[in-house]
Design a protein around this motif. Structure first.
Motif, mmCIF file in Angstrom:
data_model
loop_
_atom_site.group_PDB
_atom_site.id
_atom_site.type_symbol
_atom_site.label_atom_id
_atom_site.label_comp_id
_atom_site.label_asym_id
_atom_site.label_seq_id
_atom_site.Cartn_x
_atom_site.Cartn_y
_atom_site.Cartn_z
ATOM 1 N N LEU A 10 0.830 -1.208 0.000
ATOM 2 C CA LEU A 10 0.000 0.000 0.000
ATOM 3 C C LEU A 10 0.865 1.259 0.000
ATOM 4 O O LEU A 10 0.546 2.251 -0.658
ATOM 5 N N ARG A 11 1.960 1.203 0.742
ATOM 6 C CA ARG A 11 2.886 2.345 0.801
ATOM 7 C C ARG A 11 3.517 2.587 -0.568
ATOM 8 O O ARG A 11 3.673 3.722 -1.009
ATOM 9 N N ILE A 12 3.874 1.513 -1.268
ATOM 10 C CA ILE A 12 4.457 1.628 -2.611
ATOM 11 C C ILE A 12 3.464 2.289 -3.559
ATOM 12 O O ILE A 12 3.816 3.203 -4.303
ATOM 13 N N ILE A 13 2.213 1.838 -3.522
ATOM 14 C CA ILE A 13 1.184 2.415 -4.383
ATOM 15 C C ILE A 13 0.979 3.892 -4.040
ATOM 16 O O ILE A 13 0.847 4.735 -4.924
ATOM 17 N N LEU A 20 6.555 9.376 -7.910
ATOM 18 C CA LEU A 20 7.944 9.072 -7.578
ATOM 19 C C LEU A 20 8.425 7.912 -8.446
ATOM 20 O O LEU A 20 7.659 7.013 -8.780
ATOM 21 N N SER A 21 9.701 7.920 -8.771
ATOM 22 C CA SER A 21 10.284 6.826 -9.547
ATOM 23 C C SER A 21 10.490 5.615 -8.650
ATOM 24 O O SER A 21 10.420 5.709 -7.415
ATOM 25 N N VAL A 22 10.760 4.471 -9.268
ATOM 26 C CA VAL A 22 10.982 3.238 -8.506
ATOM 27 C C VAL A 22 12.153 3.415 -7.553
ATOM 28 O O VAL A 22 12.080 3.051 -6.370
ATOM 29 N N VAL A 26 12.144 3.204 -3.411
ATOM 30 C CA VAL A 26 13.024 2.321 -2.633
ATOM 31 C C VAL A 26 13.769 3.131 -1.582
ATOM 32 O O VAL A 26 13.850 2.724 -0.411
ATOM 33 N N ARG A 27 14.321 4.286 -1.973
ATOM 34 C CA ARG A 27 15.047 5.122 -1.003
ATOM 35 C C ARG A 27 14.123 5.584 0.128
ATOM 36 O O ARG A 27 14.483 5.566 1.300
ATOM 37 N N ILE A 36 13.521 -3.438 0.902
ATOM 38 C CA ILE A 36 12.854 -3.959 -0.279
ATOM 39 C C ILE A 36 13.753 -3.735 -1.484
ATOM 40 O O ILE A 36 14.504 -2.757 -1.527
ATOM 41 N N ARG A 37 13.687 -4.648 -2.431
ATOM 42 C CA ARG A 37 14.500 -4.546 -3.633
ATOM 43 C C ARG A 37 13.771 -3.724 -4.697
ATOM 44 O O ARG A 37 12.546 -3.703 -4.747
#
Length: 90
Positions: A10-13, A20-22, A26-27, A36-37
């Motif tokens: 959910l945080r990634i989405i 934001l870029s991938v 990640v950062r 996370i990779r």
């Protein structure tokens, strides 16, 4: 590492919705002590874009014998008469 927790997905989405870029995602997650990779983030975003959900697919296993409608019918009958059993009267 195992499965990615739902909170992380959910945080990634959420971060992706901020454009934001991938690598930025990640950062940001690493700053929040979430390991996370980059490939995992990209895979989650790709799946979300394709399927519109982060839910896992149903696992293998035996399909239910009764349909949902049949279960609801049984539940309704049991609510009307709590003394019903599957064995007939003798």
């Amino acid at each position: 590492m195992g499965r990615t927790p739902v909170y992380t997905k959910l945080r990634i989405i959420s971060l992706a919705s901020q454009s934001l870029s991938v690598n930025s995602i990640v950062r940001k997650l690493q700053e929040e002590n979430i390991r996370i990779r980059r490939q995992t983030v990209a895979m989650i975003l790709k799946k979300y874009k394709r399927e519109g959900t982060i839910a896992d697919k149903a696992g293998p296993g035996r399909k239910p014998i009764l349909t949902r409608e049949q279960m609801e019918f049984i539940d309704a009958k049991m609510e009307k008469n709590d003394e019903l059993t599957s064995i007939g009267e003798t």
